[in-house]
Design a protein around this motif. Structure first.
Motif, PDB file in Angstrom:
ATOM      1  N   THR A  58     -11.963   3.146   3.353  1.00 40.20           N
ATOM      2  CA  THR A  58     -11.091   2.160   3.976  1.00 40.20           C
ATOM      3  C   THR A  58     -11.565   0.803   3.482  1.00 40.20           C
ATOM      4  O   THR A  58     -12.744   0.461   3.609  1.00 40.20           O
ATOM      5  CB  THR A  58     -11.167   2.226   5.509  1.00 40.20           C
ATOM      6  OG1 THR A  58     -10.794   3.538   5.931  1.00 40.20           O
ATOM      7  CG2 THR A  58     -10.221   1.211   6.140  1.00 40.20           C
ATOM      8  N   VAL A  59     -10.641   0.053   2.889  1.00 43.21           N
ATOM      9  CA  VAL A  59     -10.962  -1.221   2.246  1.00 43.21           C
ATOM     10  C   VAL A  59     -10.083  -2.312   2.852  1.00 43.21           C
ATOM     11  O   VAL A  59      -8.877  -2.123   2.992  1.00 43.21           O
ATOM     12  CB  VAL A  59     -10.688  -1.124   0.723  1.00 43.21           C
ATOM     13  CG1 VAL A  59     -10.973  -2.439   0.043  1.00 43.21           C
ATOM     14  CG2 VAL A  59     -11.497   0.004   0.103  1.00 43.21           C
ATOM     15  N   LEU A  97      -6.722  -0.871   3.909  1.00 42.13           N
ATOM     16  CA  LEU A  97      -6.114   0.155   3.057  1.00 42.13           C
ATOM     17  C   LEU A  97      -7.000   1.386   2.998  1.00 42.13           C
ATOM     18  O   LEU A  97      -8.220   1.271   2.982  1.00 42.13           O
ATOM     19  CB  LEU A  97      -5.963  -0.360   1.622  1.00 42.13           C
ATOM     20  CG  LEU A  97      -5.074  -1.549   1.367  1.00 42.13           C
ATOM     21  CD1 LEU A  97      -5.127  -1.903  -0.118  1.00 42.13           C
ATOM     22  CD2 LEU A  97      -3.655  -1.244   1.780  1.00 42.13           C
ATOM     23  N   ILE A  98      -6.373   2.529   2.919  1.00 48.58           N
ATOM     24  CA  ILE A  98      -7.104   3.755   2.639  1.00 48.58           C
ATOM     25  C   ILE A  98      -6.914   4.026   1.155  1.00 48.58           C
ATOM     26  O   ILE A  98      -5.789   4.142   0.671  1.00 48.58           O
ATOM     27  CB  ILE A  98      -6.589   4.929   3.480  1.00 48.58           C
ATOM     28  CG1 ILE A  98      -6.800   4.629   4.957  1.00 48.58           C
ATOM     29  CG2 ILE A  98      -7.286   6.234   3.070  1.00 48.58           C
ATOM     30  CD1 ILE A  98      -6.155   5.624   5.897  1.00 48.58           C
ATOM     31  N   ALA A 155      -2.757   3.765   1.235  1.00 52.11           N
ATOM     32  CA  ALA A 155      -1.993   3.805   2.482  1.00 52.11           C
ATOM     33  C   ALA A 155      -2.480   2.655   3.351  1.00 52.11           C
ATOM     34  O   ALA A 155      -3.666   2.302   3.319  1.00 52.11           O
ATOM     35  CB  ALA A 155      -2.198   5.125   3.207  1.00 52.11           C
ATOM     36  N   VAL A 156      -1.592   2.056   4.115  1.00 52.45           N
ATOM     37  CA  VAL A 156      -1.964   0.975   5.025  1.00 52.45           C
ATOM     38  C   VAL A 156      -2.447   1.601   6.333  1.00 52.45           C
ATOM     39  O   VAL A 156      -1.698   2.320   6.993  1.00 52.45           O
ATOM     40  CB  VAL A 156      -0.779   0.014   5.281  1.00 52.45           C
ATOM     41  CG1 VAL A 156      -1.148  -1.014   6.345  1.00 52.45           C
ATOM     42  CG2 VAL A 156      -0.366  -0.673   3.993  1.00 52.45           C
ATOM     43  N   GLN A 158       4.099  -5.654   1.785  1.00 57.30           N
ATOM     44  CA  GLN A 158       5.329  -5.311   2.501  1.00 57.30           C
ATOM     45  C   GLN A 158       5.326  -3.871   3.024  1.00 57.30           C
ATOM     46  O   GLN A 158       6.231  -3.481   3.746  1.00 57.30           O
ATOM     47  CB  GLN A 158       6.534  -5.484   1.575  1.00 57.30           C
ATOM     48  CG  GLN A 158       6.698  -6.910   1.083  1.00 57.30           C
ATOM     49  CD  GLN A 158       7.713  -7.015  -0.037  1.00 57.30           C
ATOM     50  OE1 GLN A 158       7.881  -6.090  -0.827  1.00 57.30           O
ATOM     51  NE2 GLN A 158       8.383  -8.147  -0.110  1.00 57.30           N
ATOM     52  N   LEU A 159       4.322  -3.104   2.673  1.00 58.78           N
ATOM     53  CA  LEU A 159       4.250  -1.705   3.067  1.00 58.78           C
ATOM     54  C   LEU A 159       3.953  -1.590   4.558  1.00 58.78           C
ATOM     55  O   LEU A 159       3.099  -2.306   5.087  1.00 58.78           O
ATOM     56  CB  LEU A 159       3.152  -1.004   2.256  1.00 58.78           C
ATOM     57  CG  LEU A 159       3.139   0.515   2.252  1.00 58.78           C
ATOM     58  CD1 LEU A 159       4.397   1.067   1.595  1.00 58.78           C
ATOM     59  CD2 LEU A 159       1.908   1.025   1.510  1.00 58.78           C
ATOM     60  N   ASP A 160       4.654  -0.702   5.244  1.00 56.06           N
ATOM     61  CA  ASP A 160       4.447  -0.508   6.679  1.00 56.06           C
ATOM     62  C   ASP A 160       3.167   0.267   6.951  1.00 56.06           C
ATOM     63  O   ASP A 160       2.721   1.077   6.134  1.00 56.06           O
ATOM     64  CB  ASP A 160       5.630   0.253   7.290  1.00 56.06           C
ATOM     65  CG  ASP A 160       6.898  -0.558   7.318  1.00 56.06           C
ATOM     66  OD1 ASP A 160       6.810  -1.797   7.451  1.00 56.06           O
ATOM     67  OD2 ASP A 160       7.980   0.046   7.194  1.00 56.06           O
ATOM     68  N   ARG A 161       2.626   0.053   8.141  1.00 57.24           N
ATOM     69  CA  ARG A 161       1.421   0.765   8.564  1.00 57.24           C
ATOM     70  C   ARG A 161       1.677   2.272   8.542  1.00 57.24           C
ATOM     71  O   ARG A 161       2.715   2.746   9.000  1.00 57.24           O
ATOM     72  CB  ARG A 161       1.039   0.320   9.962  1.00 57.24           C
ATOM     73  CG  ARG A 161      -0.227   0.933  10.443  1.00 57.24           C
ATOM     74  CD  ARG A 161      -0.600   0.366  11.785  1.00 57.24           C
ATOM     75  NE  ARG A 161      -1.753   1.092  12.267  1.00 57.24           N
ATOM     76  CZ  ARG A 161      -2.010   1.312  13.526  1.00 57.24           C
ATOM     77  NH1 ARG A 161      -1.209   0.840  14.442  1.00 57.24           N
ATOM     78  NH2 ARG A 161      -3.071   1.990  13.871  1.00 57.24           N
ATOM     79  N   GLY A 162       0.734   3.013   7.980  1.00 59.13           N
ATOM     80  CA  GLY A 162       0.837   4.459   7.913  1.00 59.13           C
ATOM     81  C   GLY A 162       1.571   4.980   6.695  1.00 59.13           C
ATOM     82  O   GLY A 162       1.526   6.169   6.396  1.00 59.13           O
ATOM     83  N   GLN A 163       2.248   4.112   5.981  1.00 60.12           N
ATOM     84  CA  GLN A 163       3.020   4.522   4.803  1.00 60.12           C
ATOM     85  C   GLN A 163       2.111   4.591   3.580  1.00 60.12           C
ATOM     86  O   GLN A 163       1.179   3.819   3.430  1.00 60.12           O
ATOM     87  CB  GLN A 163       4.146   3.517   4.559  1.00 60.12           C
ATOM     88  CG  GLN A 163       5.221   4.012   3.653  1.00 60.12           C
ATOM     89  CD  GLN A 163       6.395   3.026   3.582  1.00 60.12           C
ATOM     90  OE1 GLN A 163       6.353   1.927   4.113  1.00 60.12           O
ATOM     91  NE2 GLN A 163       7.435   3.440   2.910  1.00 60.12           N
TER      92      GLN A 163
END
Length: 79
Positions: free
Chosen positions: A63-64, A57-58, A42-43, A5-10
């Motif tokens: 980056t995974v 993900l970072i 982070a996304v 549910q996490l937004d991109r960049g958050q």
């Protein structure tokens, strides 16, 4: 809140992972990459097809790519 549910960049901290919801081989790989309780993530990107799979993900300096199903098994604290 779960990681899917996490937004991109958050950014967020992983609080807990429901390892029973993830196949044992996949769980081992995720743990080997440092994705476990206490990890800062982070996304970076989301897939463009259907259910936005995979999620990039970072984690530290890596980056995974993880499946949305795996991200849904991770409880996070967005911060």
């Amino acid at each position: 809140m779960t990681l899917d549910q996490l937004d991109r960049g958050q950014r967020a901290t992983v609080l807990a992972v429901d390892w029973s919801a993830i196949a044992p081989d996949d769980a081992k790989r995720l743990q080997a990459m440092g994705i476990d309780a206490g990890a800062r993530v982070a996304v970076a990107h989301r897939g463009v097809f259907g259910g936005a799979d995979p999620i990039a993900l970072i984690v530290g300096r890596m980056t995974v790519a993880v499946r949305r199903l795996h991200a849904a098994a991770m409880e996070i604290d967005p911060a």
